[in-house]
Design an enzyme around this catalytic site. Structure first.
Site, short mmCIF file in Angstrom:
data_model
loop_
_atom_site.label_atom_id
_atom_site.label_comp_id
_atom_site.label_asym_id
_atom_site.label_seq_id
_atom_site.Cartn_x
_atom_site.Cartn_y
_atom_site.Cartn_z
N GLU A 128 47.19 -5.23 -1.17
CA GLU A 128 47.01 -6.03 -2.38
C GLU A 128 48.31 -6.78 -2.66
O GLU A 128 49.38 -6.17 -2.60
CB GLU A 128 46.66 -5.16 -3.58
CG GLU A 128 46.30 -6.01 -4.79
CD GLU A 128 45.90 -5.17 -6.02
OE1 GLU A 128 46.02 -3.95 -5.98
OE2 GLU A 128 45.48 -5.78 -7.01
N ALA A 269 52.06 2.19 -7.42
CA ALA A 269 51.15 2.85 -6.49
C ALA A 269 49.99 1.91 -6.20
O ALA A 269 49.86 0.87 -6.84
CB ALA A 269 50.62 4.15 -7.08
N MET A 270 49.16 2.31 -5.23
CA MET A 270 48.06 1.43 -4.81
C MET A 270 46.80 2.25 -4.57
O MET A 270 46.83 3.28 -3.91
CB MET A 270 48.50 0.68 -3.55
CG MET A 270 47.45 -0.26 -3.00
SD MET A 270 47.06 -1.59 -4.19
CE MET A 270 45.32 -1.84 -3.81
N GLU A 271 45.70 1.71 -5.07
CA GLU A 271 44.43 2.45 -5.14
C GLU A 271 43.56 2.33 -3.90
O GLU A 271 42.33 2.46 -3.99
CB GLU A 271 43.64 1.95 -6.35
CG GLU A 271 43.09 0.50 -6.23
CD GLU A 271 43.97 -0.57 -6.87
OE1 GLU A 271 45.19 -0.34 -6.99
OE2 GLU A 271 43.44 -1.63 -7.24
N ASN A 272 44.12 2.10 -2.71
CA ASN A 272 43.32 1.97 -1.49
C ASN A 272 42.21 3.03 -1.45
O ASN A 272 42.45 4.19 -1.75
CB ASN A 272 44.21 2.16 -0.26
CG ASN A 272 45.52 1.43 -0.39
OD1 ASN A 272 45.54 0.22 -0.48
ND2 ASN A 272 46.61 2.19 -0.44
N HIS A 304 45.68 6.57 -13.12
CA HIS A 304 45.40 5.13 -12.99
C HIS A 304 44.79 4.82 -11.62
O HIS A 304 43.73 4.19 -11.53
CB HIS A 304 46.70 4.35 -13.21
CG HIS A 304 46.56 2.87 -13.08
ND1 HIS A 304 46.38 2.04 -14.17
CD2 HIS A 304 46.56 2.06 -12.00
CE1 HIS A 304 46.29 0.80 -13.76
NE2 HIS A 304 46.39 0.77 -12.44
N GLU A 305 45.46 5.26 -10.58
CA GLU A 305 44.97 4.92 -9.23
C GLU A 305 43.64 5.61 -8.96
O GLU A 305 42.75 5.02 -8.35
CB GLU A 305 46.00 5.29 -8.16
CG GLU A 305 47.39 4.71 -8.37
CD GLU A 305 47.43 3.21 -8.62
OE1 GLU A 305 46.53 2.50 -8.15
OE2 GLU A 305 48.37 2.75 -9.31
N HIS A 308 40.82 3.77 -10.58
CA HIS A 308 40.45 2.54 -9.88
C HIS A 308 39.28 2.76 -8.92
O HIS A 308 38.63 1.79 -8.52
CB HIS A 308 41.64 2.01 -9.06
CG HIS A 308 42.52 1.02 -9.78
ND1 HIS A 308 42.03 0.00 -10.54
CD2 HIS A 308 43.88 0.89 -9.81
CE1 HIS A 308 43.05 -0.73 -11.02
NE2 HIS A 308 44.18 -0.19 -10.59
N GLU A 327 42.65 -4.20 -13.80
CA GLU A 327 43.92 -3.62 -14.26
C GLU A 327 43.94 -3.31 -15.76
O GLU A 327 44.37 -2.25 -16.17
CB GLU A 327 45.09 -4.52 -13.86
CG GLU A 327 45.29 -4.65 -12.34
CD GLU A 327 45.47 -3.31 -11.63
OE1 GLU A 327 45.70 -2.28 -12.30
OE2 GLU A 327 45.36 -3.29 -10.38
N1 TRP Z 1 46.75 -2.38 -7.79
C1 TRP Z 1 48.03 -1.74 -7.93
C2 TRP Z 1 47.95 -0.98 -9.24
O1 TRP Z 1 48.12 -1.48 -10.29
C3 TRP Z 1 49.14 -2.74 -7.97
C4 TRP Z 1 49.97 -2.91 -6.74
C5 TRP Z 1 50.40 -1.98 -5.90
C6 TRP Z 1 50.52 -4.12 -6.25
N2 TRP Z 1 51.18 -2.53 -4.94
C7 TRP Z 1 51.28 -3.83 -5.12
C8 TRP Z 1 50.46 -5.43 -6.67
C9 TRP Z 1 51.96 -4.80 -4.44
C10 TRP Z 1 51.14 -6.41 -5.96
C11 TRP Z 1 51.88 -6.10 -4.85
O2 TRP Z 1 47.59 0.12 -9.28
ZN ZN Z 2 46.11 -0.78 -11.18
#
Ligand code: TRP
Ligand code: ZN
Length: 865
Positions: A128, A269-272, A304-305, A308, A327
């Site tokens: 993302e 963090a990232m919600e993969n 949060h993640e 998602h 978001e």
């Molecule tokens: N979707 C992620 C969140 O809010 C945001 C995010 C994670 C992101 N890594 C990133 C956005 C790198 C831009 C670039 O939970």
């Molecule tokens: Zn998010």
């Protein structure tokens, strides 16, 4: 704006109104990845299908990729494809094809931390918003949903663990010390949710049984030495899963849920799907290394993640203009979750403080944008406090207007209707309307208009008639590209308190101000009413009320809404401080009386007291003023702090003593005591008492937890006592091998109120432990410095040039991290002339530099424009 003569490369803006559905869909993708830090081979097989009737070619986004093999339905047709800049374009007849591409990438050279990169020996991905195109050629847009099959292969000794989204289908050994793993994700997803991790990792394993009785295998994957710090994350994950079932009726779908912690990460963090990747600061926590605030942040980000998975993954975004759809809603959900875990009142105070610190300035500056923007140049620049935090406030207002049950009916309908699809903010609003029958036509303005509305409130009391009239007005300020605004529906929770009785004389009522002017009448009043308004911060607005200092002091002692009570104190302090900056004189007595009363009120809990007695930040005081002079603000605020410290010396010492014997425990009660303890210590130190440094050092040395230790270090860092250097040296020696704690060591110094902080920060940027390669370290030193109003704006300290140099240096490696520093300089218009000119000159210097990233170029141009 971006094609001004000084800008080297004009970048095109993407417009929301230009949206068109994808020309080609990709129902299936199979990736075959041979991992190696220097040379990773990626083979992608895409099943593509023409979407609708047209004869346009298939366009696959790429970013820095070199196609060395392309086949179409198994054949190498050299004339059928071409490169169009970074993208691969393929002419296709017919509607269904199998496209195969091969590329090689070098994760160890990837310093932008987007795509596949290396962090501390771990190979991981961040896709993302537009990172997948750095891994393979693909239509990199969130409305193309595909089923993924991923085969990973790597050296087994170096990368014993191979993870991807979905279910583990197969794994095994290969010759020459290599091994492979095969993953398949049954849920179609956009490519921004793709993830892959390879590394020498160990897991904290857990099981969560869903309400329908399925057992989910949970794993929190970290480097072996960090395993002992993962219990809180695991507990938070289980609590989040149970909460989403209970509160939103959302159950987890896959059989596996993994979280991986990495040290180098651009965001939180990232919600993969099924494989969240986290900045290690939001996973690792134990009492010795993490503060209470860190524990809370871990729980909040894990929630949060996880949330998602429904608000973002099962229902995703049609295009990036809809970012707040996932978001804003997900931040609102994590805020609700955290409020349910502890004190809802304190959580609301913290959330509003964050909104005012980060979002209000954004809304009042050159980068202001609505929660659903109309145009962007670089989407990474729109992961903002507006999209996230104001977006959450907009959802909160919807809930206030529709009621808890109506809101839940709306989210149920939204999830049911859009499950498996890419949706828009409009879809969300329509689901709310359809589920409740409400008309949200005017409410949509919250999605399209930027700027923080200003509301005035005046209460006129007619004593003989026992009546009162509340007159409300609103104005929404102009923002870039939006000179004229329409009135918005502003939900204000209002109540009246009796001045004599101190009791509620008119119960809370929701008043929606939906025109420029509004009126509310109250009758049957038997004593003078005092207005309690915007209770719970029901709307994200700035309020100007005609309440006197005496009324605010009264509310700070009597309001039955804890947020409003806190807010009354804040407004009392702010009135006094703003008046002091403007006139040079300030009567401290009303604030001191109100603080004394709060501090000694036996009915209040420690956590609330600690929040209520804190003075508004220097930045927040500046936000109320025309031309900001940070020195003047600092001196007026400091004088009040010193006076509060001296005059209430007994009360601070009493508060300090009564929170002393607090055994370490991660409960709301114990957390509140620790918070009040360090707040009291800060005021004792402000008083200039001889024993303050000793008290602080004792707290530092005897602490059995990081909250007390860091709290004391922060207090010492502001002073000049010899204990300061001792504490900093001890802290460094004790934690030199723990990067997350060394970040705190850098921040404590960067946030110091001392007059020499700018010089110290410049020296720290040459410390062997400082590196621009790690986003956490950058934020710890440079990010903290840039929010330190006194130090950053110290004209003799050279802070503007220092930050500009950092932006330029970092931009070459990591544009996202560089761009995040621009807004600090971008606020130049708000400052007095000398500072304003100096800040602007640095922005001009940046924009004149050749080879800027799109990220920095957009932010700087808009800041100058
Ligand atoms: N979707 C992620 C969140 O809010 C945001 C995010 C994670 C992101 N890594 C990133 C956005 C790198 C831009 C670039 O939970
Ligand atoms: Zn998010």
């Amino acid at each position: 704006m971006l094609d001004a003569p000084i800008a080297a490369t004009p970048h095109a803006a993407i417009q929301r109104g230009d949206y068109l559905p994808p020309d080609w869909l990709v129902p299936e993708i199979a990736l075959d990845v041979t991992l190696d830090p220097a040379r990773t081979h990626v083979r992608a097989r895409l099943t593509v299908r023409r979407n609708g009737t047209h004869n346009r070619p298939l366009r696959l986004d790429g970013d820095g990729l070199n196609a060395f093999a392309v086949t179409i339905d198994g054949e190498e047709l050299h004339d059928a494809w071409r490169m169009d800049g970074p993208a691969l374009v393929i002419d296709l007849a017919g509607d269904d094809h199998l496209i195969e591409t091969e590329v090689e990438i070098a994760p160890s050279l990837n310093s932008a931390l987007m795509g596949l990169y290396e962090s501390g020996g771990i190979l991981c991905t961040q896709c993302e918003a537009e990172g997948f195109r750095r891994i393979t050629f693909f239509p990199d847009r969130p409305d193309v949903l595909s089923r993924y099959t991923v085969r990973m292969e790597a050296d087994k000794a170096r990368y014993p663990v191979l993870l991807a989204n979905g279910d583990a289908m197969d794994a095994g050994d290969l010759p020459a010390g290599r091994h492979y793993a095969l993953w398949r994700d049954p849920f179609p997803k956009p490519c921004y949710l793709f993830a892959m991790v390879a590394g020498d990792l160990v897991a904290n394993h857990g099981i969560f049984t869903t309400r329908s009785g399925r057992d989910i295998a949970l794993g929190i994957w970290v480097r072996p030495e960090d395993l002992a710090k993962t219990d809180h994350a695991m507990q938070s994950l289980k609590a989040s899963m149970a909460w989403d079932e209970r509160v939103y009726g959302r159950e987890y779908d896959l059989a596996i849920f993994n979280i991986v912690a990495v040290s180098d990460f651009n965001f939180g963090a990232m919600e993969n799907k099924g494989l969240n990747i986290f900045n290690s600061r939001y996973v690792l926590a134990d009492a010795d290394t993490a503060t209470d605030a860190d524990f809370d942040a871990v729980a909040g980000v894990i929630a949060h993640e996880y949330f998602h998975n429904w608000s973002g993954n099962r229902v995703t975004c049609r295009d990036w203009f809809q970012l707040s759809l996932k978001e804003g809603f997900t931040v609102f959900r994590d805020q609700q979750f955290s409020a349910d875990q502890g004190s809802a009142a304190v959580k609301r105070i913290e959330d509003v403080r964050a909104l005012r610190a980060a979002q209000f300035p954004e809304d009042a500056g050159p980068l202001a944008h609505p929660i659903r923007p109309e145009a962007y140049i670089e989407i990474s620049n729109f992961y903002t406090a507006t999209i996230y935090n104001k977006g959450a406030e907009v959802i909160r207002m919807l809930r206030a207007l529709l009621g808890a049950d109506g809101f839940r009916a709306g989210t149920d309908l939204y999830f049911e209707r859009h499950d498996g699809h890419a949706a828009t903010c409009e879809d969300f609003i329509v689901a709310m309307e359809d589920a409740t029958g409400a008309d949200l036509a005017q409410f949509r303005l919250w999605y399209s208009q930027a700027g923080t509305p200003r509301v005035t409130a005046a209460l006129d009391y007619d004593a003989p008639g026992g009546r009162a009239r509340l007159t409300l007005t609103q104005t929404v300020p102009p923002t870039p590209g939006q000179p004229d605004k329409a009135p918005m529906p502003i939900p204000l929770k209002v109540a009246l308190l009796g001045e004599r009785s101190g009791q509620s004389i008119h119960a809370e009522q929701l008043v929606t101000l939906d025109a420029e002017v509004g009126e509310v009448l109250f009758d049957g009043l038997t004593e003078r009413p005092v207005l309690s308004i915007n209770r719970g911060f029901s709307a994200p607005i700035m309020l100007d009320s005609d309440r006197s200092a005496a009324d605010l002091a009264f509310l700070s002692a009597h309001d039955d809404d804890p947020f409003a009570r806190y807010e009354a104190m804040q407004q009392l302090m702010l009135q006094s401080l703003v008046g002091g900056v403007a006139t040079g004189t300030i009567d401290h007595a009303p604030v001191i009386d109100a603080v004394r009363r709060t501090l000694t009120d036996p009915t209040l809990d420690a956590a609330f007291i600690a929040e209520a007695v804190l003075l508004p930040s220097e930045a927040m005081i500046g936000d109320q003023l025309g031309a900001v002079d940070p020195d003047a603000i600092h001196h007026v605020r400091e004088a009040l702090r010193v006076d509060l410290g001296r005059t209430l010396d007994h009360a601070w010492r009493d508060a300090y003593a009564r929170t002393h014997a607090n055994r370490y425990d991660y409960t709301p009660l114990a957390k509140g005591m620790r918070r009040l303890r360090t707040v009291a210590l800060g005021f004792i130190a402000a008083s200039g008492a001889d024993d303050a440094a000793r008290l602080a050092f004792d707290q530092f040395a005897q602490a059995d937890n990081m909250t007390d230790r860091q709290g004391a270090l922060g207090v010492l860092a502001n002073g000049t006592a010899p204990e300061r250097e001792r504490a900093l040296a001890d802290f460094y020696a004790r934690y030199r091998d723990d990067p997350l704690v060394i970040d705190k060591w850098f921040s404590a110094q960067a946030l110091s109120t001392r007059a020499d902080t700018a010089t110290q920060v410049a020296a720290l940027s040459r410390h062997p432990d400082f590196t621009i390669a790690n986003p956490n370290r950058m934020r710890a030193l440079i990010g903290a410095f840039a929010v330190n109003q006194r130090a950053f704006h110290d004209l003799a300290g050279g802070g503007y040039a220092f930050v500009a140099d950092m932006i330029l240096a970092v931009d070459r490696r990591n544009p996202q991290t560089a761009a995040r520093l621009v807004p600090a300089l971008g606020r130049w218009r708000r400052f007095e002339p000398a500072r304003s000119a100096a800040m602007r000159a640095e922005l001009e210097r940046i924009i004149a530099t050749p080879g800027l990233s799109k990220d920095v170029c957009e932010q700087v141009s808009k800041s100058l424009g």
